[in-house]
Enzyme design. Sequence first.
Site, short mmCIF file in Angstrom:
data_model
loop_
_atom_site.label_atom_id
_atom_site.label_comp_id
_atom_site.label_asym_id
_atom_site.label_seq_id
_atom_site.Cartn_x
_atom_site.Cartn_y
_atom_site.Cartn_z
N LYS A 2 -2.04 -1.61 -3.75
CA LYS A 2 -2.88 -0.41 -3.74
C LYS A 2 -1.98 0.82 -3.82
O LYS A 2 -1.04 0.92 -3.04
CB LYS A 2 -3.71 -0.37 -2.45
CG LYS A 2 -4.59 0.85 -2.30
CD LYS A 2 -5.33 0.84 -0.96
CE LYS A 2 -6.18 2.10 -0.82
NZ LYS A 2 -6.90 2.15 0.47
N LYS A 35 0.87 -1.18 0.00
CA LYS A 35 0.00 0.00 0.00
C LYS A 35 0.91 1.23 0.00
O LYS A 35 1.60 1.50 0.96
CB LYS A 35 -0.92 0.01 1.22
CG LYS A 35 -1.86 1.20 1.26
CD LYS A 35 -2.78 1.14 2.48
CE LYS A 35 -3.72 2.33 2.53
NZ LYS A 35 -4.61 2.29 3.71
N LYS A 58 0.99 9.96 6.01
CA LYS A 58 1.10 8.52 6.27
C LYS A 58 2.37 7.92 5.67
O LYS A 58 2.47 6.70 5.52
CB LYS A 58 -0.15 7.80 5.76
CG LYS A 58 -1.43 8.30 6.42
CD LYS A 58 -2.62 7.43 6.07
CE LYS A 58 -3.88 7.92 6.81
NZ LYS A 58 -5.03 7.02 6.63
#
Length: 313
Positions: free
Chosen positions: A237, A184, A206
Amino acid sequence: MAAIRDMVAETYLSPAHLIYPMFLVEGNNIKEEVKSLPNNFRWSTDRLLPEIESCIKLGINKFDLFPAVREELKDKMASYSFAEENFYLDAIRKVKEAFPEVVIMSDVAMDPYSSDGHDGIVEGDKILNDETLPVLAKMSLAQAQAGVDIIGPSDMMDGRVGFIRDHLDNAGYTDVSIMSYTAKYASAFYNPFRDALDSAPKSGDKKTYQMDPANKTEALREAELDLSEGADMLMVKPALCYLDIIHLLKENFTLPVTAYNVSGECAMVYAAAQNGWLDYERVVAEMLLSMRRAGADGILTYFAKDFAEFVKK
Protein backbone atom coordinates in the site's frame (compact mmCIF):
# COMPACT_ATOMS: atom_id res chain seq x y z
CA MET A 1 -9.05 -10.22 -33.86
CA ALA A 2 -10.31 -9.65 -30.32
CA ALA A 3 -10.90 -13.37 -29.79
CA ILE A 4 -7.26 -14.16 -30.53
CA ARG A 5 -6.01 -11.32 -28.33
CA ASP A 6 -8.15 -12.66 -25.49
CA MET A 7 -6.80 -16.16 -26.00
CA VAL A 8 -3.15 -15.15 -25.69
CA ALA A 9 -3.54 -12.45 -23.03
CA GLU A 10 -1.05 -13.09 -20.23
CA THR A 11 -2.97 -11.35 -17.44
CA TYR A 12 -6.59 -11.78 -16.44
CA LEU A 13 -8.68 -9.40 -14.34
CA SER A 14 -12.18 -10.05 -13.04
CA PRO A 15 -14.40 -8.89 -10.14
CA ALA A 16 -13.26 -12.03 -8.30
CA HIS A 17 -9.84 -10.39 -7.85
CA LEU A 18 -11.26 -7.28 -6.18
CA ILE A 19 -11.96 -6.30 -2.57
CA TYR A 20 -14.29 -3.32 -2.12
CA PRO A 21 -13.37 -0.86 0.69
CA MET A 22 -16.45 0.80 2.20
CA PHE A 23 -16.91 3.44 4.92
CA LEU A 24 -19.39 3.01 7.78
CA VAL A 25 -21.04 5.57 10.03
CA GLU A 26 -23.33 5.33 13.01
CA GLY A 27 -26.99 6.16 12.45
CA ASN A 28 -29.82 5.38 10.04
CA ASN A 29 -30.65 6.18 6.43
CA ILE A 30 -27.22 7.73 5.79
CA LYS A 31 -25.47 7.78 2.44
CA GLU A 32 -22.97 10.65 2.38
CA GLU A 33 -20.59 11.11 -0.53
CA VAL A 34 -16.95 11.67 0.40
CA LYS A 35 -16.20 15.04 -1.24
CA SER A 36 -12.56 14.24 -1.97
CA LEU A 37 -13.40 10.72 -3.22
CA PRO A 38 -16.36 11.02 -5.62
CA ASN A 39 -18.67 8.06 -6.07
CA ASN A 40 -17.73 6.71 -2.62
CA PHE A 41 -19.91 7.10 0.44
CA ARG A 42 -20.23 6.83 4.19
CA TRP A 43 -22.97 4.27 4.79
CA SER A 44 -25.16 3.59 7.79
CA THR A 45 -25.76 -0.14 8.24
CA ASP A 46 -29.35 -0.07 6.96
CA ARG A 47 -28.19 1.51 3.68
CA LEU A 48 -25.05 -0.65 3.53
CA LEU A 49 -26.91 -3.96 3.37
CA PRO A 50 -28.78 -3.32 0.09
CA GLU A 51 -25.61 -1.84 -1.40
CA ILE A 52 -23.71 -5.02 -0.59
CA GLU A 53 -26.52 -7.05 -2.13
CA SER A 54 -26.23 -5.05 -5.35
CA CYS A 55 -22.46 -5.66 -5.37
CA ILE A 56 -22.94 -9.40 -4.91
CA LYS A 57 -25.15 -9.46 -8.03
CA LEU A 58 -22.22 -7.93 -9.94
CA GLY A 59 -19.75 -10.55 -8.69
CA ILE A 60 -18.18 -8.54 -5.85
CA ASN A 61 -18.13 -10.78 -2.76
CA LYS A 62 -15.24 -9.39 -0.69
CA PHE A 63 -15.54 -6.19 1.32
CA ASP A 64 -13.15 -4.24 3.55
CA LEU A 65 -15.10 -2.15 6.07
CA PHE A 66 -13.77 1.01 7.74
CA PRO A 67 -15.46 2.95 10.57
CA ALA A 68 -15.92 6.72 10.74
CA VAL A 69 -16.11 7.25 14.49
CA ARG A 70 -17.59 10.30 16.23
CA GLU A 71 -14.96 12.44 17.95
CA GLU A 72 -16.55 12.10 21.39
CA LEU A 73 -16.07 8.31 21.23
CA LYS A 74 -12.32 8.58 20.71
CA ASP A 75 -9.68 8.42 23.42
CA LYS A 76 -5.92 7.90 23.72
CA MET A 77 -6.30 4.13 24.13
CA ALA A 78 -8.84 3.58 21.31
CA SER A 79 -11.04 1.76 23.81
CA TYR A 80 -14.15 2.13 21.67
CA SER A 81 -12.52 -0.19 19.10
CA PHE A 82 -13.36 -3.25 21.20
CA ALA A 83 -16.39 -1.92 23.11
CA GLU A 84 -19.53 -4.07 22.99
CA GLU A 85 -21.63 -1.13 21.76
CA ASN A 86 -19.29 -0.37 18.83
CA PHE A 87 -21.49 0.29 15.77
CA TYR A 88 -18.75 -1.06 13.48
CA LEU A 89 -18.80 -4.46 15.16
CA ASP A 90 -22.60 -4.45 15.06
CA ALA A 91 -22.52 -3.69 11.33
CA ILE A 92 -20.15 -6.60 10.71
CA ARG A 93 -22.51 -8.96 12.55
CA LYS A 94 -25.49 -7.77 10.52
CA VAL A 95 -23.64 -8.12 7.21
CA LYS A 96 -22.57 -11.68 8.02
CA GLU A 97 -26.08 -12.57 9.17
CA ALA A 98 -27.60 -11.25 5.95
CA PHE A 99 -24.87 -12.50 3.60
CA PRO A 100 -22.93 -15.35 5.21
CA GLU A 101 -21.29 -16.15 1.88
CA VAL A 102 -19.38 -12.88 1.59
CA VAL A 103 -15.86 -12.32 2.88
CA ILE A 104 -15.48 -9.44 5.33
CA MET A 105 -12.08 -7.89 5.93
CA SER A 106 -11.46 -5.49 8.78
CA ASP A 107 -9.09 -2.68 9.60
CA VAL A 108 -6.93 -3.06 12.71
CA ALA A 109 -5.29 0.22 13.75
CA MET A 110 -5.89 2.75 16.47
CA ASP A 111 -6.25 5.84 14.27
CA PRO A 112 -10.03 5.71 13.62
CA TYR A 113 -10.62 5.46 17.37
CA SER A 114 -7.69 7.49 18.72
CA SER A 115 -8.03 11.05 19.94
CA ASP A 116 -4.43 11.50 18.73
CA GLY A 117 -5.16 10.20 15.22
CA HIS A 118 -2.17 7.86 15.23
CA ASP A 119 -1.97 4.10 14.70
CA GLY A 120 -0.34 3.56 18.07
CA ILE A 121 -0.39 4.91 21.61
CA VAL A 122 1.16 8.37 21.75
CA GLU A 123 3.35 9.59 24.61
CA GLY A 124 4.87 13.01 24.06
CA ASP A 125 6.23 12.90 20.54
CA LYS A 126 6.73 9.12 20.48
CA ILE A 127 4.60 6.17 19.36
CA LEU A 128 4.76 3.37 21.94
CA ASN A 129 5.10 0.23 19.82
CA ASP A 130 4.99 -2.56 22.40
CA GLU A 131 2.31 -0.92 24.53
CA THR A 132 0.08 -0.70 21.44
CA LEU A 133 0.10 -4.43 20.69
CA PRO A 134 -2.42 -5.49 23.38
CA VAL A 135 -4.87 -2.86 22.10
CA LEU A 136 -4.55 -4.21 18.55
CA ALA A 137 -5.03 -7.75 19.84
CA LYS A 138 -8.24 -6.82 21.70
CA MET A 139 -9.49 -5.03 18.60
CA SER A 140 -8.74 -8.06 16.42
CA LEU A 141 -10.47 -10.48 18.77
CA ALA A 142 -13.58 -8.28 18.95
CA GLN A 143 -13.71 -8.20 15.15
CA ALA A 144 -13.25 -11.97 14.87
CA GLN A 145 -16.07 -12.48 17.36
CA ALA A 146 -18.28 -10.22 15.23
CA GLY A 147 -17.66 -12.40 12.18
CA VAL A 148 -14.66 -10.94 10.34
CA ASP A 149 -12.99 -13.44 8.00
CA ILE A 150 -9.73 -11.54 7.35
CA ILE A 151 -8.02 -9.32 9.91
CA GLY A 152 -6.15 -6.41 8.31
CA PRO A 153 -3.49 -4.91 10.60
CA SER A 154 -2.73 -1.54 8.98
CA ASP A 155 -0.89 -0.01 11.95
CA MET A 156 2.71 -1.01 11.04
CA MET A 157 3.72 -1.66 14.65
CA ASP A 158 6.62 -4.12 14.90
CA GLY A 159 5.58 -7.60 16.05
CA ARG A 160 1.85 -7.03 15.73
CA VAL A 161 1.15 -9.94 13.35
CA GLY A 162 2.55 -12.52 15.75
CA PHE A 163 0.89 -10.89 18.76
CA ILE A 164 -2.50 -10.86 17.03
CA ARG A 165 -2.10 -14.41 15.69
CA ASP A 166 -1.35 -15.77 19.16
CA HIS A 167 -4.27 -13.85 20.67
CA LEU A 168 -6.72 -15.15 18.05
CA ASP A 169 -5.45 -18.72 18.25
CA ASN A 170 -5.64 -18.79 22.04
CA ALA A 171 -9.27 -17.65 21.81
CA GLY A 172 -10.11 -20.38 19.27
CA TYR A 173 -10.16 -18.25 16.12
CA THR A 174 -7.55 -20.24 14.24
CA ASP A 175 -9.47 -20.00 10.95
CA VAL A 176 -9.49 -16.18 10.86
CA SER A 177 -6.86 -15.05 8.37
CA ILE A 178 -4.43 -12.15 8.65
CA MET A 179 -3.76 -9.99 5.60
CA SER A 180 -0.83 -7.97 6.85
CA TYR A 181 -0.16 -4.47 5.59
CA THR A 182 3.40 -5.60 4.97
CA ALA A 183 4.77 -2.69 2.96
CA LYS A 184 2.68 0.33 3.89
CA TYR A 185 4.48 3.46 2.78
CA ALA A 186 4.30 6.95 4.28
CA SER A 187 2.49 8.18 1.21
CA ALA A 188 0.87 11.43 0.12
CA PHE A 189 -1.97 9.45 -1.49
CA TYR A 190 -4.01 8.82 1.69
CA ASN A 191 -5.76 12.17 2.17
CA PRO A 192 -9.24 11.33 0.79
CA PHE A 193 -9.34 8.26 3.06
CA ARG A 194 -8.49 10.40 6.07
CA ASP A 195 -11.22 12.82 5.03
CA ALA A 196 -13.71 9.96 4.92
CA LEU A 197 -12.86 8.79 8.44
CA ASP A 198 -11.68 12.10 9.93
CA SER A 199 -8.62 10.18 11.12
CA ALA A 200 -5.68 12.43 10.26
CA PRO A 201 -2.98 12.74 12.97
CA LYS A 202 -3.61 15.62 15.36
CA SER A 203 0.14 16.30 15.43
CA GLY A 204 3.25 15.03 13.70
CA ASP A 205 3.08 12.44 10.93
CA LYS A 206 3.35 8.69 10.45
CA LYS A 207 6.85 8.53 9.02
CA THR A 208 8.30 6.96 12.16
CA TYR A 209 6.32 3.74 11.66
CA GLN A 210 5.27 3.69 8.00
CA MET A 211 7.87 2.89 5.35
CA ASP A 212 10.03 5.41 3.52
CA PRO A 213 8.98 5.60 -0.18
CA ALA A 214 12.69 5.53 -1.05
CA ASN A 215 13.13 2.00 0.32
CA LYS A 216 12.71 -1.23 -1.60
CA THR A 217 14.65 -4.01 0.10
CA GLU A 218 13.08 -3.02 3.42
CA ALA A 219 9.87 -4.52 2.03
CA LEU A 220 11.60 -7.89 1.87
CA ARG A 221 12.61 -7.65 5.53
CA GLU A 222 9.06 -6.67 6.53
CA ALA A 223 7.64 -9.58 4.54
CA GLU A 224 10.06 -12.05 6.14
CA LEU A 225 8.94 -10.88 9.57
CA ASP A 226 5.24 -11.12 8.70
CA LEU A 227 5.71 -14.59 7.25
CA SER A 228 7.55 -15.79 10.37
CA GLU A 229 4.82 -14.32 12.61
CA GLY A 230 1.98 -16.14 10.85
CA ALA A 231 0.58 -13.81 8.20
CA ASP A 232 -1.61 -15.51 5.59
CA MET A 233 -1.34 -12.77 2.95
CA LEU A 234 0.99 -9.84 2.28
CA MET A 235 -0.20 -6.39 1.20
CA VAL A 236 1.49 -3.47 -0.54
CA LYS A 237 0.00 0.00 0.00
CA PRO A 238 -0.28 2.17 -2.08
CA ALA A 239 -0.30 0.23 -5.35
CA LEU A 240 0.23 2.45 -8.36
CA CYS A 241 3.56 4.03 -7.35
CA TYR A 242 4.74 0.73 -5.85
CA LEU A 243 4.22 -1.80 -8.63
CA ASP A 244 7.88 -2.77 -8.28
CA ILE A 245 7.28 -3.68 -4.63
CA ILE A 246 4.27 -5.83 -5.52
CA HIS A 247 6.42 -7.65 -8.09
CA LEU A 248 9.31 -7.99 -5.63
CA LEU A 249 7.16 -9.68 -3.00
CA LYS A 250 5.43 -11.91 -5.55
CA GLU A 251 8.80 -13.09 -6.88
CA ASN A 252 10.23 -13.82 -3.43
CA PHE A 253 7.34 -15.26 -1.39
CA THR A 254 4.75 -17.98 -1.89
CA LEU A 255 2.06 -16.22 0.16
CA PRO A 256 -0.69 -14.42 -1.77
CA VAL A 257 0.17 -10.77 -2.42
CA THR A 258 -2.49 -8.08 -2.45
CA ALA A 259 -2.36 -4.42 -3.45
CA TYR A 260 -4.30 -1.47 -2.05
CA ASN A 261 -5.29 0.94 -4.83
CA VAL A 262 -5.64 3.78 -2.34
CA SER A 263 -7.99 6.76 -2.18
CA GLY A 264 -5.65 9.35 -3.68
CA GLU A 265 -4.87 7.13 -6.66
CA CYS A 266 -8.58 6.74 -7.33
CA ALA A 267 -9.44 10.40 -6.65
CA MET A 268 -7.01 11.52 -9.38
CA VAL A 269 -8.83 9.39 -11.94
CA TYR A 270 -12.27 10.54 -10.79
CA ALA A 271 -11.20 14.20 -11.07
CA ALA A 272 -9.63 13.81 -14.51
CA ALA A 273 -12.62 11.85 -15.83
CA GLN A 274 -15.09 14.43 -14.52
CA ASN A 275 -13.18 17.08 -16.47
CA GLY A 276 -13.23 14.98 -19.62
CA TRP A 277 -9.45 14.54 -19.63
CA LEU A 278 -9.47 10.73 -19.36
CA ASP A 279 -11.69 7.86 -20.46
CA TYR A 280 -12.79 6.64 -17.03
CA GLU A 281 -13.68 3.08 -17.99
CA ARG A 282 -10.49 2.41 -19.95
CA VAL A 283 -8.19 4.04 -17.39
CA VAL A 284 -9.70 2.10 -14.47
CA ALA A 285 -9.32 -1.20 -16.32
CA GLU A 286 -5.73 -0.40 -17.34
CA MET A 287 -4.75 0.72 -13.84
CA LEU A 288 -6.14 -2.39 -12.16
CA LEU A 289 -4.63 -4.63 -14.83
CA SER A 290 -1.18 -3.14 -14.15
CA MET A 291 -1.48 -4.23 -10.52
CA ARG A 292 -2.45 -7.76 -11.52
CA ARG A 293 0.40 -7.84 -14.06
CA ALA A 294 2.85 -6.77 -11.35
CA GLY A 295 1.79 -9.80 -9.32
CA ALA A 296 -1.18 -8.85 -7.16
CA ASP A 297 -3.45 -11.81 -6.46
CA GLY A 298 -6.09 -9.47 -5.06
CA ILE A 299 -6.70 -5.72 -5.25
CA LEU A 300 -8.45 -3.47 -2.74
CA THR A 301 -9.94 -0.70 -4.83
CA TYR A 302 -12.65 1.94 -4.69
CA PHE A 303 -13.22 1.16 -8.37
CA ALA A 304 -14.47 -2.36 -7.56
CA LYS A 305 -18.18 -1.83 -8.19
CA ASP A 306 -17.65 0.38 -11.23
CA PHE A 307 -15.30 -2.18 -12.77
CA ALA A 308 -17.79 -4.98 -12.13
CA GLU A 309 -20.46 -2.91 -13.89
CA PHE A 310 -18.13 -2.38 -16.87
CA VAL A 311 -17.60 -6.13 -17.14
CA LYS A 312 -21.34 -6.80 -16.87
CA LYS A 313 -22.17 -4.56 -19.87
